[in-house]
Design a protein around this motif. Sequence first.
Motif, PDB file in Angstrom:
ATOM      1  N   ASP A  69       0.825  -1.211   0.000  1.00 30.23           N
ATOM      2  CA  ASP A  69       0.000   0.000   0.000  1.00 30.23           C
ATOM      3  C   ASP A  69       0.861   1.264   0.000  1.00 30.23           C
ATOM      4  OD1 ASP A  69      -2.689  -0.654  -0.235  1.00 30.23           O
ATOM      5  OD2 ASP A  69      -2.889  -1.170   1.883  1.00 30.23           O
ATOM      6  N   ILE A  70       2.069   1.175   0.543  1.00 32.07           N
ATOM      7  CA  ILE A  70       2.972   2.329   0.570  1.00 32.07           C
ATOM      8  C   ILE A  70       3.702   2.471  -0.772  1.00 32.07           C
ATOM      9  CG2 ILE A  70       5.069   3.267   1.628  1.00 32.07           C
ATOM     10  CD1 ILE A  70       4.086   1.946   4.282  1.00 32.07           C
ATOM     11  N   VAL A  71       4.269   1.350  -1.256  1.00 29.82           N
ATOM     12  CA  VAL A  71       5.034   1.363  -2.517  1.00 29.82           C
ATOM     13  C   VAL A  71       4.093   1.485  -3.716  1.00 29.82           C
ATOM     14  CG1 VAL A  71       6.591   0.023  -3.999  1.00 29.82           C
ATOM     15  CG2 VAL A  71       6.913   0.020  -1.514  1.00 29.82           C
ATOM     16  N   ARG A  72       2.921   0.827  -3.617  1.00 26.18           N
ATOM     17  CA  ARG A  72       1.893   0.854  -4.663  1.00 26.18           C
ATOM     18  C   ARG A  72       2.420   0.356  -6.009  1.00 26.18           C
ATOM     19  NH1 ARG A  72      -2.383   3.702  -2.819  1.00 26.18           N
ATOM     20  NH2 ARG A  72      -3.176   4.199  -4.893  1.00 26.18           N
ATOM     21  N   LYS A  73       3.230  -0.697  -5.941  1.00 30.43           N
ATOM     22  CA  LYS A  73       3.793  -1.308  -7.157  1.00 30.43           C
ATOM     23  C   LYS A  73       3.789  -2.815  -6.951  1.00 30.43           C
ATOM     24  CE  LYS A  73       5.923  -0.311 -11.157  1.00 30.43           C
ATOM     25  NZ  LYS A  73       5.317   0.516 -12.218  1.00 30.43           N
ATOM     26  N   HIS A  74       2.695  -3.461  -7.343  1.00 26.81           N
ATOM     27  CA  HIS A  74       2.519  -4.889  -7.068  1.00 26.81           C
ATOM     28  C   HIS A  74       3.452  -5.775  -7.894  1.00 26.81           C
ATOM     29  CE1 HIS A  74      -0.835  -4.264  -4.395  1.00 26.81           C
ATOM     30  NE2 HIS A  74      -1.424  -3.491  -5.289  1.00 26.81           N
ATOM     31  N   LYS A  75       3.899  -5.285  -9.033  1.00 23.93           N
ATOM     32  CA  LYS A  75       4.752  -6.080  -9.917  1.00 23.93           C
ATOM     33  C   LYS A  75       5.986  -6.600  -9.191  1.00 23.93           C
ATOM     34  CE  LYS A  75       7.236  -5.854 -14.344  1.00 23.93           C
ATOM     35  NZ  LYS A  75       7.399  -5.077 -15.603  1.00 23.93           N
ATOM     36  N   TYR A  76       6.601  -5.754  -8.376  1.00 23.74           N
ATOM     37  CA  TYR A  76       7.819  -6.150  -7.665  1.00 23.74           C
ATOM     38  C   TYR A  76       7.548  -7.325  -6.719  1.00 23.74           C
ATOM     39  CZ  TYR A  76       9.435  -1.506  -9.170  1.00 23.74           C
ATOM     40  OH  TYR A  76       9.763  -0.401  -9.899  1.00 23.74           O
ATOM     41  N   PHE A  77       6.424  -7.272  -6.025  1.00 20.89           N
ATOM     42  CA  PHE A  77       6.085  -8.322  -5.067  1.00 20.89           C
ATOM     43  C   PHE A  77       5.761  -9.633  -5.784  1.00 20.89           C
ATOM     44  CE2 PHE A  77       5.243  -4.296  -2.974  1.00 20.89           C
ATOM     45  CZ  PHE A  77       5.835  -4.481  -1.730  1.00 20.89           C
ATOM     46  N   THR A 176       7.053 -18.250 -13.548  1.00 19.50           N
ATOM     47  CA  THR A 176       6.236 -17.182 -12.971  1.00 19.50           C
ATOM     48  C   THR A 176       6.977 -15.854 -13.019  1.00 19.50           C
ATOM     49  OG1 THR A 176       5.162 -18.737 -11.461  1.00 19.50           O
ATOM     50  CG2 THR A 176       5.006 -16.403 -10.902  1.00 19.50           C
ATOM     51  N   PHE A 177       8.249 -15.888 -12.630  1.00 14.59           N
ATOM     52  CA  PHE A 177       9.062 -14.677 -12.635  1.00 14.59           C
ATOM     53  C   PHE A 177       9.171 -14.097 -14.046  1.00 14.59           C
ATOM     54  CE2 PHE A 177      13.293 -12.840 -13.408  1.00 14.59           C
ATOM     55  CZ  PHE A 177      13.231 -11.743 -12.567  1.00 14.59           C
ATOM     56  N   LEU A 178       9.440 -14.946 -15.027  1.00 16.25           N
ATOM     57  CA  LEU A 178       9.603 -14.464 -16.400  1.00 16.25           C
ATOM     58  C   LEU A 178       8.305 -13.866 -16.944  1.00 16.25           C
ATOM     59  CD1 LEU A 178      11.798 -17.360 -17.874  1.00 16.25           C
ATOM     60  CD2 LEU A 178      12.538 -15.058 -17.187  1.00 16.25           C
ATOM     61  N   LEU A 179       7.174 -14.512 -16.656  1.00 18.21           N
ATOM     62  CA  LEU A 179       5.888 -13.986 -17.108  1.00 18.21           C
ATOM     63  C   LEU A 179       5.547 -12.672 -16.408  1.00 18.21           C
ATOM     64  CD1 LEU A 179       3.703 -17.235 -17.307  1.00 18.21           C
ATOM     65  CD2 LEU A 179       4.550 -15.867 -19.216  1.00 18.21           C
ATOM     66  N   SER A 180       5.974 -12.545 -15.154  1.00 19.88           N
ATOM     67  CA  SER A 180       5.664 -11.316 -14.405  1.00 19.88           C
ATOM     68  C   SER A 180       6.381 -10.092 -14.967  1.00 19.88           C
ATOM     69  CB  SER A 180       6.009 -11.493 -12.921  1.00 19.88           C
ATOM     70  OG  SER A 180       7.414 -11.541 -12.719  1.00 19.88           O
ATOM     71  N   LEU A 181       7.445 -10.317 -15.722  1.00 20.03           N
ATOM     72  CA  LEU A 181       8.173  -9.198 -16.323  1.00 20.03           C
ATOM     73  C   LEU A 181       7.304  -8.432 -17.319  1.00 20.03           C
ATOM     74  CD1 LEU A 181      11.644 -10.899 -17.000  1.00 20.03           C
ATOM     75  CD2 LEU A 181      11.059  -9.317 -15.150  1.00 20.03           C
ATOM     76  N   SER A 182       6.282  -9.104 -17.865  1.00 18.79           N
ATOM     77  CA  SER A 182       5.422  -8.468 -18.867  1.00 18.79           C
ATOM     78  C   SER A 182       4.277  -7.673 -18.247  1.00 18.79           C
ATOM     79  CB  SER A 182       4.840  -9.530 -19.813  1.00 18.79           C
ATOM     80  OG  SER A 182       3.935 -10.373 -19.122  1.00 18.79           O
ATOM     81  N   ILE A 183       4.148  -7.704 -16.925  1.00 17.01           N
ATOM     82  CA  ILE A 183       3.050  -6.980 -16.261  1.00 17.01           C
ATOM     83  C   ILE A 183       3.175  -5.479 -16.513  1.00 17.01           C
ATOM     84  CG2 ILE A 183       2.158  -6.265 -14.003  1.00 17.01           C
ATOM     85  CD1 ILE A 183       2.655  -9.082 -13.014  1.00 17.01           C
ATOM     86  N   LYS A 184       2.057  -4.894 -16.939  1.00 19.38           N
ATOM     87  CA  LYS A 184       2.017  -3.444 -17.145  1.00 19.38           C
ATOM     88  C   LYS A 184       1.271  -2.817 -15.975  1.00 19.38           C
ATOM     89  CE  LYS A 184       2.030  -3.831 -22.187  1.00 19.38           C
ATOM     90  NZ  LYS A 184       1.260  -3.605 -23.445  1.00 19.38           N
ATOM     91  N   GLU A 185       1.935  -1.914 -15.314  1.00 20.32           N
ATOM     92  CA  GLU A 185       1.337  -1.278 -14.141  1.00 20.32           C
ATOM     93  C   GLU A 185       1.630   0.214 -14.206  1.00 20.32           C
ATOM     94  OE1 GLU A 185       0.931  -2.400  -9.405  1.00 20.32           O
ATOM     95  OE2 GLU A 185       2.735  -2.978 -10.486  1.00 20.32           O
ATOM     96  N   LYS A 186       0.586   1.010 -14.040  1.00 24.62           N
ATOM     97  CA  LYS A 186       0.763   2.455 -14.101  1.00 24.62           C
ATOM     98  C   LYS A 186       1.741   2.928 -13.035  1.00 24.62           C
ATOM     99  CE  LYS A 186      -3.705   3.901 -16.020  1.00 24.62           C
ATOM    100  NZ  LYS A 186      -4.940   4.698 -15.762  1.00 24.62           N
TER     101      LYS A 186
END
Length: 393
Positions: A69-77, A176-186
Amino acid sequence: MENNKFSKKEEMIFLISVSFFWFAQYVYIPYQTIYLTSINVGTSFIGIIVGAYGISQMLLRLPVGLSADIVRKHKYFIMIGGLSSGMASLFRVLMPNGVGFLIANLLSGLASAMWISFMVFYTGHFSKEEQQSATARIVMFNNIGMLMGFIASTLLYNSISMRGLCVLSVCGGVTTFLLSLSIKEKAPEKSTHKVGELISVFSNKRLLLFSFIALIQQGVQLTTSMSFTNQVLGDLGASNAIIGISSIIYMVSSVTFSALSSKNVFKGGPRVLIPTVLVIIATYCVLVPTVNSIPIIMALQILPGTSSGILFSCATSEAMKEVKPFQKSTAMGFFQAFYAIGMTTFPMLTGKLASSYSMSSGFFALAGIAVLGCLIAVTFYRAEKSCKIDKAV
């Protein structure tokens, strides 16, 4: 991010990554207790090993939720989750003993702590009215990943052994890690909310109650159909293949019920479904250690499928119903940390009771807890209904 719709391609890639993540987390599970028993690990220590998976979740999920909630960047997690699941099974490959599995299950718990971001990221793309079906849909792909793992373990355990299954788990985590690289997040807006505002959600009575319901659901599921039911089958003389098929029956049931739940097939809503399913899993806990029949126990594996397919998605959506958008990850962190208590303590309790008395006593204790959950849910919904009537008057 709320209501920022996925494209069909983005949604499918993300849901596929969910399946690979849970494949990595569960491909070795059907034979974990069987394998540990075969290398002379005691029942009590097996309970600790299984419970360790919940310990790290219990400790980490709340900090992860607050951080999200603080970082607001779910891709990293999500990326950390994939890497952690693969690293956990690397320990199982390099240290194929009780201590190695204990360390690995702690790491697997770290990976599962990141499930908060998978859930919040996905459901954040849907409206409030779509939350129940969206939650059921991501749970369905969760269960598909587990089913893939259970099928792979059943077909391959005798030929590639536990070490081979753990290598497959490593591959699933890396995928999972490789597929997560394609996540687009504002690019996230800077959070203007202080920690005190975020954690004020902990006083939400609805969040507390349905976190407890989820604690029962997750604790009973992990302890029985994911662990000690397999040991019951083994004690009755079931082969490794039969144990694997039994786990597949459970997972097919889970996928089926979660798919139906995502389509809103079941009538009555959580008010009816939650107490009903709790009674079903209590019945399962009573029957498994008493029927003394391999075919009947295999048929009974359909029952806990209602737990992961219906009860979990209902408890999740009900818990998050009154949560404000800026508190979502913190609330989900609390929710998942709370139910991890059940994943930690229930296997330990069952293992202790099985060692001191009998396996039946452990299962009966779980049945009693499920009945307690049913009574609490019924009481809550009756009170809620009375409150609405009073306000209307």
